[in-house]
Design an enzyme around this catalytic site. Structure first.
Site: not given
Lengths: 244, 299
Positions: B170-174
């Site tokens: 998941h990219p949300c916390r990148t």
């Protein structure tokens, strides 16, 4: 900026849209007695695996336990992607055929290369919430969704799951607002689905306001993002399926 | 680093820059035979990075065993495994059940303006790994984070260009960890390839390691003045933990990579408190008795 009073009728029509559907068990499934078809009105805005518990139970009654693994649905040979809203699936695959929509039910040979697995309602909830979050990333840089509490997120999901329009929109209206000084969202969340391409959908950044300050129209969006949809005369044949 | 910044915002990656970093990345990969390629879509001209490799279940084949030509990876797997295997391990390595084919794709997310890692895995007989099997194979250091919120970390999704099921990190916390690292790097005027920085951090979670050689790509792009300012990049050295690479064969590969990355970013003022790399350091089995940085509380 209150959109609720102006558009509430439209919002209700979208929410309560239904598709009459006939579910038939795939002929090669092994049954102990004949399986009758099952009829159901499907909500356009929901997901197949969320609203077909009764369908599953109905067919499992005539099957032996060992013959049953993960349920999946197919229309005229095409596996149906449960993670697409039902209305989208119908418009994409069956909009020109007569109602009721005839869907075939399978319990074996899950098509691993075509469909995502859906072993529990948690999977559907995670997918639904991921869509909501991505839309808010485009509309508000995720500020509105991140400021909400977990219980608000839960209320969106429960509203969808239990078909509760008011419960859902009590929270969703916050995701559909923007400050009065802006004239709209940062970017419009949209996807253009095409049944004929390998690419499942077209999604790009698109601002609601042009640099000159005028509002963009749907036609502007199509010209920019999917020019092949527009004929030389300047018309386009599309099915518009509002999702969130 | 050239990323667009808007006032107080994080380091968002524009699509053009994403493509440029990928291009530089692929060039370096070709030089060292690491197997990455860029694939362009026929219809819209967008594209993604792609790499396929084979992995024995729970054991990683180090990249330096691969030759520059990756066409015969399967043959090489059985011909070139040089690590000493005891009888039970040998049986496992040769049985097709135990070999997993991993395919990794790096795509660009216009919604989050970050790269996203997609991957799929199957046994040699074609049977795909289930989500449970994927979760089970996540590196031990990341298992805690995964238990807390599996649905925030790795899930199955439709590949946006190919339309087939893939697993996605998941990219949300990148942006959270990338911003922390990039701000440190900017202070020292060091050029960094966003893709290398990001992929070397998230890749190991799902069995994908980048050889340390990629760090040289960043150094090549720095000017002499930059290099004069930043200390020499040493192999396998970590804050508070000095051990030579030769002491850690095989499984510790990902810890070593973690050490190397820690070294790369430690040259900035970045303290590493929020980096997932510190989590890997806590699990370090090098036996060093120097105190390691305290484990940060996870949000």
């Amino acid at each position: 900026m209150c959109l609720m009073t102006d558009d509430k009728d439209v919002l209700r029509d979208v929410w309560f849209g239904r598709i009459p559907t006939c579910f038939t068990l795939y002929q090669d499934e092994i049954t102990e007695r004949e399986a009758e078809p099952y009829y159901l009105l499907l909500p356009r805005i929901s997901y197949l695996t969320l609203v077909t518990d009764k369908v599953k139970k109905h067919f499992q009654k005539v099957m032996r336990q060992e013959e049953v693994s993960e349920i999946w649905f197919e229309y005229e040979g095409t596996p149906l992607k449960w993670h697409y809203p039902i209305g989208l699936l119908f418009d994409l695959h069956a909009s020109t055929t007569a109602l009721p929509w005839s869907i075939t039910v399978h319990f074996k040979n899950f098509p691993e290369k075509d469909l995502l697995h859906c072993h529990s309602k948690d999977v559907i909830e995670a997918h639904f919430m991921a869509c909501i979050k991505e839309a808010d990333a485009l509309k508000h840089k995720s500020q509105v969704i991140n400021e909400m509490q977990k219980k608000d997120h839960k209320q969106l999901w429960m509203g969808l799951q239990n078909d509760k329009f008011e419960q859902f929109w009590a929270i969703n209206r916050k995701l559909m607002e923007y400050p009065p000084e802006d004239n709209g969202f940062r970017y419009i969340p949209f996807r253009i689905y095409q049944a004929t391409t390998e690419r499942p959908f077209i999604q790009k950044l698109f601002r609601p306001i042009a640099s000159g300050g005028q509002l963009h129209t749907l036609g502007d969006l199509l010209k920019d993002v999917c020019p092949s949809a527009i004929t030389p005369e300047g018309t386009a044949e599309i099915t518009f399926c509002p999702i969130r | 680093v050239s990323c667009s910044m808007a006032g107080e915002e994080d380091f968002f990656l524009e699509e053009k820059r994403f493509k440029q970093y990928c291009e530089d990345f692929v060039k370096h990969s070709q030089q060292i035979g690491d197997g990455w390629e860029w694939r362009t879509s026929k219809d819209l001209g967008d594209g993604y990075l792609s790499k396929t490799h084979f992995q024995v279940r729970n054991r990683h084949i180090p990249p330096d065993l691969k030759e520059k030509n990756n066409d015969n990876t399967e043959q090489m797997l059985f011909a070139h495994v040089e690590e000493p295997l005891d009888d039970s391990q040998a049986a496992g390595a040769c049985s097709t059940e135990e070999v997993v084919r991993y395919e990794y794709h790096v795509l660009y997310s216009s919604s989050y303006q970050v790269p996203v890692l997609y991957f799929r895995a199957c046994f040699l007989d074609g049977r795909p790994l289930t989500l449970d099997e994927i979760w089970g194979s996540v590196h031990a250091s990341y298992q805690d984070r995964l238990q807390e919120g599996p649905w925030d970390t790795i899930t199955q999704q439709e590949h946006p260009i190919l339309g087939q099921p893939f697993f996605v990190l998941h990219p949300c916390r990148t942006n959270e960890f990338i911003s922390a690292v990039l701000s440190g790097s900017q202070d020292h005027h060091r050029h960094t390839n966003y893709i290398i920085l990001w992929l070397s951090t998230v890749g190991p979670v799902v069995g994908l390691n980048l050889p340390l050689s990629y760090a040289k790509l960043a150094l090549e792009q720095s000017t002499d003045a930059d290099l004069a300012k930043s200390p020499e990049l040493k192999d396998w050295e970590w804050l508070g933990c000095d051990k030579a690479a030769a002491d850690f064969p095989g499984d510790e590969g990902s810890f070593l990579a973690g050490h190397a990355r820690m070294e790369m970013i430690a040259h900035g003022s970045f303290s590493g408190q929020n980096s997932p790399l510190v989590m890997m350091g806590i699990g370090c089995s090098c036996g060093n008795t120097s105190p390691a940085p305290p484990r940060p509380d996870l949000p």
